[in-house]
Scaffold this motif. Sequence first.
Motif, short mmCIF file in Angstrom:
data_model
loop_
_atom_site.label_atom_id
_atom_site.label_comp_id
_atom_site.label_asym_id
_atom_site.label_seq_id
_atom_site.Cartn_x
_atom_site.Cartn_y
_atom_site.Cartn_z
N VAL B 16 -6.32 -25.86 -88.40
CA VAL B 16 -5.77 -24.59 -87.92
C VAL B 16 -4.74 -24.86 -86.82
CG1 VAL B 16 -6.33 -22.45 -86.70
CG2 VAL B 16 -7.81 -23.26 -88.56
N ILE B 17 -5.08 -25.78 -85.90
CA ILE B 17 -4.16 -26.07 -84.79
C ILE B 17 -2.87 -26.70 -85.32
CG2 ILE B 17 -3.86 -27.54 -82.76
CD1 ILE B 17 -6.86 -26.99 -82.17
N ALA B 18 -2.98 -27.62 -86.29
CA ALA B 18 -1.79 -28.24 -86.86
C ALA B 18 -0.87 -27.19 -87.49
CB ALA B 18 -2.19 -29.28 -87.90
N PHE B 19 -1.46 -26.26 -88.24
CA PHE B 19 -0.65 -25.22 -88.86
C PHE B 19 -0.02 -24.29 -87.83
CE2 PHE B 19 -0.38 -24.88 -93.46
CZ PHE B 19 -1.08 -26.02 -93.82
N LEU B 20 -0.82 -23.94 -86.81
CA LEU B 20 -0.26 -23.09 -85.74
C LEU B 20 0.91 -23.79 -85.07
CD1 LEU B 20 -3.21 -21.37 -83.83
CD2 LEU B 20 -1.29 -20.28 -85.02
N GLY B 21 0.78 -25.09 -84.83
CA GLY B 21 1.86 -25.87 -84.21
C GLY B 21 3.12 -25.83 -85.05
N ALA B 22 2.96 -26.03 -86.36
CA ALA B 22 4.12 -25.99 -87.25
C ALA B 22 4.78 -24.62 -87.24
CB ALA B 22 3.70 -26.37 -88.66
N VAL B 23 3.93 -23.56 -87.25
CA VAL B 23 4.47 -22.19 -87.24
C VAL B 23 5.26 -21.95 -85.97
CG1 VAL B 23 3.82 -19.77 -87.04
CG2 VAL B 23 2.74 -21.19 -88.79
N LEU B 24 4.71 -22.37 -84.81
CA LEU B 24 5.37 -22.08 -83.54
C LEU B 24 6.66 -22.88 -83.41
CD1 LEU B 24 2.29 -21.72 -81.18
CD2 LEU B 24 3.69 -19.95 -82.28
N THR B 25 6.66 -24.15 -83.84
CA THR B 25 7.89 -24.95 -83.82
C THR B 25 8.94 -24.28 -84.72
OG1 THR B 25 6.47 -26.89 -83.66
CG2 THR B 25 8.80 -27.27 -84.12
N GLY B 26 8.53 -23.90 -85.92
CA GLY B 26 9.45 -23.23 -86.84
C GLY B 26 10.00 -21.93 -86.26
N THR B 27 9.12 -21.18 -85.59
CA THR B 27 9.56 -19.93 -84.98
C THR B 27 10.62 -20.19 -83.92
OG1 THR B 27 7.35 -19.03 -85.32
CG2 THR B 27 8.77 -17.85 -83.78
N ALA B 28 10.38 -21.21 -83.09
CA ALA B 28 11.35 -21.55 -82.04
C ALA B 28 12.70 -21.91 -82.66
CB ALA B 28 10.80 -22.72 -81.21
#
Lengths: 446, 446
Positions: B16-28
């Motif tokens: 879950v944390i890995a996916f959240l990290g990818a989502v937040l990086t992508g959002t940025a």
Amino acid sequence: MSYPARKVNSPSRAVVIAFLGAVLTGTALLSLPVAVAEGREASWSSALFTATSAVCVTGLAAVDTAGHWSVFGETVILVLMQIGGFGIMSLASILALLVSGKLGLRARLTTQAETQSLGPGEVRRVLLGVAKVTLAVEAVTAAILTVRLATAYGEPLGRAAYLGVFHAVSAFTNAGFALWPDSVMRFVRDVWICLPLALTVVIGGLGFPVYAALRRHWRRPSRWSLHAKMTLGMTAVLLFGGALAITVSEWTNPATFGPLSPGLRILAGFFHSAMTRSGGLNSVDTSQMHENSWLISDVLMFIGAGSASTGGGIKVTTFALLGYVILAEIRGEPDVTAGRRRIPEHLQRQALTIALVSVAAVVAGTLAMMMITPFPLDRVLFEVVSAFGTVGLSTGITPHVGTAGHVVLTALMFIGRLGPVTLGTALALRVQTRRFRYPEERPLVG
Amino acid sequence: MSYPARKVNSPSRAVVIAFLGAVLTGTALLSLPVAVAEGREASWSSALFTATSAVCVTGLAAVDTAGHWSVFGETVILVLMQIGGFGIMSLASILALLVSGKLGLRARLTTQAETQSLGPGEVRRVLLGVAKVTLAVEAVTAAILTVRLATAYGEPLGRAAYLGVFHAVSAFTNAGFALWPDSVMRFVRDVWICLPLALTVVIGGLGFPVYAALRRHWRRPSRWSLHAKMTLGMTAVLLFGGALAITVSEWTNPATFGPLSPGLRILAGFFHSAMTRSGGLNSVDTSQMHENSWLISDVLMFIGAGSASTGGGIKVTTFALLGYVILAEIRGEPDVTAGRRRIPEHLQRQALTIALVSVAAVVAGTLAMMMITPFPLDRVLFEVVSAFGTVGLSTGITPHVGTAGHVVLTALMFIGRLGPVTLGTALALRVQTRRFRYPEERPLVG
Ligand SMILES: [K+]
Ligand SMILES: [K+]
């Protein structure tokens, strides 16, 4: 009353044939010219739909019950409801008894379950018991309604008593037919009409095994059967949870709860919640409710009432049992337990089968109705779930779905009425002994 | 790559944390001005929605992918899709491996299951294997698309290759983003575009354990794991059954299949069926399809693709397993068997839990969306199932559901992407040993 215990499918088949017989007799009577009001035309199709709806205690109406039928027609409907309600409650109880007999003494000796302590010789006692409860509850409700209709609405005593008896039967059998053109909407502000009707529906929806448990150990809830505890607990949760959800959802709807005082809005929410399990009377205009309220109602109607009751749906114990399975799974417990009792694996599979086959019936019925009618999904789904759960609430489309639509709804009522009961019995009676086992293998899931 | 096997929830939490990290990086990255096309405004909310949609390989778009983003933005989406698809496939495979390790040697020795013969030391091999299959399939698809776009549509070779790679990745990862404003509707008559895309989506949706089984015993289907057999069989049933149902339902629809030749209608039906599991590209206007086709699609999207694949949904094995449970129940067999293998009771409960929790998520999401948007149930249900199943097909309402609607859909995408996988793993790892058993008791069901 005798039943063949040798052939596995026979009891279920006998039930289906008995119900079909009642439907066909009712259809013949309701298609007589004397059954309809002056100026109305008798028709086979509306007679079949109404007879099915009455025997299956569904209450969906293809014609306006209040205006279409003569007093003779109304009396036929009354008798059909009473036969249907009495029939389903006693037959389901006897089938349960048959299952417990077949399952053998071992199960009975190791448990305290009321439903399993009934022996095959007690069929007569079940029939008498169902008759007693039915007449007692209906008499009380009819008396309250009669007094209220005579005193507060100026109905002549004979007419008040007729209306009182009809609607008491309609409520206890969970049929939901009403002799007013607006169902019971005119009484939305009258707690003396709404509350007795709602409570009668709820009592009818508990089912005979619960009455038996309550009667035997009235003062000692700890000795109630697991079945009685689960049914009462889940009924309370759905009743009050549903009332809360519907009340919130409709609070400001100007076409339904909006014009009422806060107290009456809560009464109307409670009434609607009770009627989804599966009474079918309405004190506000169901067709004007929010789509969200329809969806909430869909869930409540699908779950339905208690086993061996006059109510429909997959039954509250089936739903609760699946909840316990998920709870055990999430907690990582090897056994599924409820109230310090272990739920056998076989029963878990039965509950799953009933729930999933019911989902399939609703999905198939919805697809069929979407193909043959022009109505949107929310109304079609509501009508299909209402027919399957033998509830009888309507968003108003049932009179307009055409002959093909009526055929689909008729089939859904019949399947919904008898499917879960006979499926449950057939499944329980079919347990085979294990001769050999295949080696285990775990595919991935999720 | 290491993973903590001691704490039960840790692997799921790490995913879950890995996916959240990818989502937040992508959002940025997507909220940078350089990520959007000239004349468009960068925004956090559309960046978050698009990044979630790309990482979860859903493909639902809050803005028009073709017009809104710059080449930099498109490349970010491409990379996010690839990371998301690779991530979910390899992480789910590793979690499956972790479960099989935890379940111990006994299970492994007594079965032939490929998924269980992988040891914990083989994480590296899984990652390499997933990478190999991903690149191989994407390379072939990209080559076919590039040649076709360059020769039949006169695209310059560089542009054709860019489009070929983007859509090959979008198809294999089951993401479903397209760089044409009409998705792939312009190619509805082109079998050289539609068929490679559909097959790539289907292959991506089979999952790594199936590739492993096929590779190991390519010529001996009898030695494939039960998981591979079930996934392949159920995929074929859903693919061709769904194609038939959609083709029949849309045959004469003037806004979709009507203008096509009979052969192309069948191609379009096959394409749509493949895309519901869970590719998300559309070769006809989904918003113009019949409501019935939407309902059929809802069922297909909810079931979804294979376990440890790039697809979503409750997974075909979960669905098939429930079918086997019902079959065993109706036949009255004490064990649930599939292909001469016994399905352990615990796994049946896992499948049931995943299916019912998913139903609850879809019902809750639908209720929420009905409350906050003005759209009818059929469109809302489609959009919710599409988000939950990470499919990305749309009846056209996603751009118009407002910020609150986007939040609900974003949550559904995330839950739908990771829920079944992590729930399945957490459940499997949580099996406790039995210390004592309560006495058995059978409530009535049905
Ligand atoms: K009813
Ligand atoms: K997708």
